[in-house]
Design a protein around this motif. Structure first.
Motif, PDB file in Angstrom:
ATOM      1  N   ASP A  51     -32.971  39.908 -15.207  1.00 44.88           N
ATOM      2  CA  ASP A  51     -33.852  39.078 -16.025  1.00 44.88           C
ATOM      3  C   ASP A  51     -34.560  39.888 -17.106  1.00 44.88           C
ATOM      4  OD1 ASP A  51     -33.122  36.791 -14.713  1.00 44.88           O
ATOM      5  OD2 ASP A  51     -34.839  36.770 -13.357  1.00 44.88           O
ATOM      6  N   ALA A  52     -34.815  41.161 -16.847  1.00 42.60           N
ATOM      7  CA  ALA A  52     -35.415  42.016 -17.875  1.00 42.60           C
ATOM      8  C   ALA A  52     -34.474  42.127 -19.082  1.00 42.60           C
ATOM      9  CB  ALA A  52     -35.701  43.408 -17.301  1.00 42.60           C
ATOM     10  N   ILE A  53     -33.196  42.300 -18.819  1.00 44.29           N
ATOM     11  CA  ILE A  53     -32.223  42.369 -19.914  1.00 44.29           C
ATOM     12  C   ILE A  53     -32.146  41.030 -20.625  1.00 44.29           C
ATOM     13  CG2 ILE A  53     -29.801  42.766 -20.512  1.00 44.29           C
ATOM     14  CD1 ILE A  53     -29.654  44.607 -18.045  1.00 44.29           C
ATOM     15  N   ARG A  54     -32.171  39.939 -19.854  1.00 41.14           N
ATOM     16  CA  ARG A  54     -32.122  38.602 -20.457  1.00 41.14           C
ATOM     17  C   ARG A  54     -33.299  38.386 -21.405  1.00 41.14           C
ATOM     18  NH1 ARG A  54     -31.835  34.032 -16.118  1.00 41.14           N
ATOM     19  NH2 ARG A  54     -31.484  32.799 -17.990  1.00 41.14           N
ATOM     20  N   LEU A  55     -34.483  38.779 -21.000  1.00 36.84           N
ATOM     21  CA  LEU A  55     -35.662  38.583 -21.841  1.00 36.84           C
ATOM     22  C   LEU A  55     -35.607  39.440 -23.100  1.00 36.84           C
ATOM     23  CD1 LEU A  55     -38.606  38.438 -19.268  1.00 36.84           C
ATOM     24  CD2 LEU A  55     -37.937  36.645 -20.875  1.00 36.84           C
ATOM     25  N   CYS A  56     -35.177  40.666 -22.946  1.00 38.83           N
ATOM     26  CA  CYS A  56     -35.188  41.597 -24.067  1.00 38.83           C
ATOM     27  C   CYS A  56     -34.153  41.246 -25.131  1.00 38.83           C
ATOM     28  CB  CYS A  56     -34.951  43.015 -23.546  1.00 38.83           C
ATOM     29  SG  CYS A  56     -35.687  44.300 -24.552  1.00 38.83           S
ATOM     30  N   LEU A  57     -32.993  40.772 -24.696  1.00 39.31           N
ATOM     31  CA  LEU A  57     -31.892  40.578 -25.627  1.00 39.31           C
ATOM     32  C   LEU A  57     -31.648  39.135 -26.030  1.00 39.31           C
ATOM     33  CD1 LEU A  57     -29.212  43.057 -24.241  1.00 39.31           C
ATOM     34  CD2 LEU A  57     -31.098  43.461 -25.829  1.00 39.31           C
ATOM     35  N   LEU A  58     -32.224  38.191 -25.336  1.00 36.11           N
ATOM     36  CA  LEU A  58     -31.848  36.785 -25.465  1.00 36.11           C
ATOM     37  C   LEU A  58     -30.462  36.620 -24.852  1.00 36.11           C
ATOM     38  CD1 LEU A  58     -32.914  35.748 -29.076  1.00 36.11           C
ATOM     39  CD2 LEU A  58     -34.173  35.410 -26.953  1.00 36.11           C
ATOM     40  N   THR A  59     -30.195  35.495 -24.279  1.00 34.72           N
ATOM     41  CA  THR A  59     -28.899  35.282 -23.658  1.00 34.72           C
ATOM     42  C   THR A  59     -28.339  33.931 -24.032  1.00 34.72           C
ATOM     43  OG1 THR A  59     -29.973  34.409 -21.665  1.00 34.72           O
ATOM     44  CG2 THR A  59     -29.357  36.729 -21.639  1.00 34.72           C
ATOM     45  N   PHE A  64     -32.753  27.862 -19.814  1.00 38.12           N
ATOM     46  CA  PHE A  64     -33.691  28.586 -20.667  1.00 38.12           C
ATOM     47  C   PHE A  64     -34.668  29.351 -19.788  1.00 38.12           C
ATOM     48  CE2 PHE A  64     -37.847  28.650 -22.854  1.00 38.12           C
ATOM     49  CZ  PHE A  64     -37.500  29.450 -23.921  1.00 38.12           C
ATOM     50  N   TYR A  65     -34.872  30.613 -20.104  1.00 36.63           N
ATOM     51  CA  TYR A  65     -35.753  31.454 -19.309  1.00 36.63           C
ATOM     52  C   TYR A  65     -37.082  31.600 -20.043  1.00 36.63           C
ATOM     53  CZ  TYR A  65     -37.408  35.507 -16.641  1.00 36.63           C
ATOM     54  OH  TYR A  65     -38.137  36.366 -15.870  1.00 36.63           O
ATOM     55  N   ARG A  66     -38.155  31.098 -19.447  1.00 34.74           N
ATOM     56  CA  ARG A  66     -39.483  31.177 -20.037  1.00 34.74           C
ATOM     57  C   ARG A  66     -40.355  32.085 -19.180  1.00 34.74           C
ATOM     58  NH1 ARG A  66     -44.210  28.232 -19.397  1.00 34.74           N
ATOM     59  NH2 ARG A  66     -43.211  26.946 -17.834  1.00 34.74           N
ATOM     60  N   VAL A  67     -41.129  32.953 -19.820  1.00 37.86           N
ATOM     61  CA  VAL A  67     -42.023  33.859 -19.101  1.00 37.86           C
ATOM     62  C   VAL A  67     -43.157  33.057 -18.455  1.00 37.86           C
ATOM     63  CG1 VAL A  67     -43.641  35.787 -19.331  1.00 37.86           C
ATOM     64  CG2 VAL A  67     -41.528  35.774 -20.655  1.00 37.86           C
ATOM     65  N   ALA A 150     -29.522  39.917 -37.213  1.00 39.02           N
ATOM     66  CA  ALA A 150     -29.458  41.072 -36.305  1.00 39.02           C
ATOM     67  C   ALA A 150     -29.603  40.618 -34.860  1.00 39.02           C
ATOM     68  CB  ALA A 150     -30.542  42.079 -36.667  1.00 39.02           C
ATOM     69  N   ARG A 151     -30.462  39.618 -34.638  1.00 44.10           N
ATOM     70  CA  ARG A 151     -30.672  39.089 -33.291  1.00 44.10           C
ATOM     71  C   ARG A 151     -29.386  38.540 -32.704  1.00 44.10           C
ATOM     72  NH1 ARG A 151     -33.731  40.322 -29.469  1.00 44.10           N
ATOM     73  NH2 ARG A 151     -35.228  38.801 -28.847  1.00 44.10           N
ATOM     74  N   GLU A 152     -28.612  37.848 -33.534  1.00 42.47           N
ATOM     75  CA  GLU A 152     -27.361  37.257 -33.069  1.00 42.47           C
ATOM     76  C   GLU A 152     -26.381  38.314 -32.571  1.00 42.47           C
ATOM     77  OE1 GLU A 152     -26.329  34.061 -32.581  1.00 42.47           O
ATOM     78  OE2 GLU A 152     -28.444  33.601 -32.943  1.00 42.47           O
ATOM     79  N   HIS A 153     -26.429  39.495 -33.158  1.00 51.23           N
ATOM     80  CA  HIS A 153     -25.528  40.578 -32.742  1.00 51.23           C
ATOM     81  C   HIS A 153     -25.934  41.193 -31.405  1.00 51.23           C
ATOM     82  CE1 HIS A 153     -22.860  40.967 -36.234  1.00 51.23           C
ATOM     83  NE2 HIS A 153     -23.899  40.586 -36.938  1.00 51.23           N
ATOM     84  N   LEU A 154     -27.129  40.868 -30.925  1.00 51.62           N
ATOM     85  CA  LEU A 154     -27.607  41.432 -29.671  1.00 51.62           C
ATOM     86  C   LEU A 154     -27.568  40.456 -28.514  1.00 51.62           C
ATOM     87  CD1 LEU A 154     -30.682  43.572 -30.722  1.00 51.62           C
ATOM     88  CD2 LEU A 154     -28.572  44.369 -29.672  1.00 51.62           C
TER      89      LEU A 154
END
Length: 201
Positions: A51-59, A64-67, A150-154
């Protein structure tokens, strides 16, 4: 490029970062190119890593993952009022360096890395527990924000856990492995697969 390091402080089971001479509870995970498999007992933090990776990079995922306040670490002093997650990417191709040029960090040896830092702050101690989140670049999250391109590439691909294996593998249902292959073909940099249950014979 590949995800080389993942750090998290005050995120769920992972506590605060401490001085180098002390053993801290923060997550500091080093990764290598290729497939990474996380093994551990229940409540060891495997899902927190995912989930840390999911939050940092968007998935790209159906859910939908909400904090929420439950994402903030609870230690002896109570619940933390912030948490941070940082992903470091290394071995960027020339094309990737061009895409992220203004966001790169270059060390003394001339090695360029891309740091993505996610920070969440708990704004209210009482309900409704509003949360403020920011995503920036740089080792300490002090670099510029990423633009949409740039976000889309991550964006990473996330495959949710397969809890009811027999039901979800019936004929006629879209299989998670099919979605996995579709996303892999689209050249997304990171793929995150959660626990896959064993299919009984």
């Amino acid at each position: 490029m590949y995800l080389a390091t993942l750090t998290a402080e005050n995120f769920r089971v992972f506590g605060a970062r401490r001085p180098p001479e002390e053993t801290g509870d923060a997550l500091e995970l080093e990764l290598t190119p290729g497939v990474t498999v996380l093994l551990g007992e229940n409540d060891a933090g495997k899902t927190a890593v995912v989930d840390a990776i999911r939050l940092c990079l968007l998935t790209t995922a159906a859910d939908f993952y909400r904090v929420t306040k439950d994402d903030f670490h609870v230690g002896p002093g109570g619940r933390a009022d912030y948490f941070t997650i940082t992903c470091r990417f290394m071995e960027l191709s020339e094309e990737e360096q061009g895409i992220f040029l203004e966001h790169l960090t270059t060390d003394s040896r001339g090695t360029s890395s891309l740091y993505i830092s996610f920070r969440a702050e708990l704004m209210d101690s009482l309900p409704p527990h509003r949360v403020s989140v920011t995503t920036r670049t740089g080792p300490n999250g002090e670099g510029p924000t990423l633009d949409g391109k740039a976000r889309e590439h991550l964006k990473a691909t996330y495959l949710r856990p397969l809890r009811d294996a027999e039901g979800e593998l019936r004929a006629g249902r879209a299989l998670p492995i099919e979605r996995l292959l579709e996303r892999a073909i689209s050249h997304l940099p990171v793929l995150i697969a959660d626990t896959i249950a064993e299919v009984s014979s």
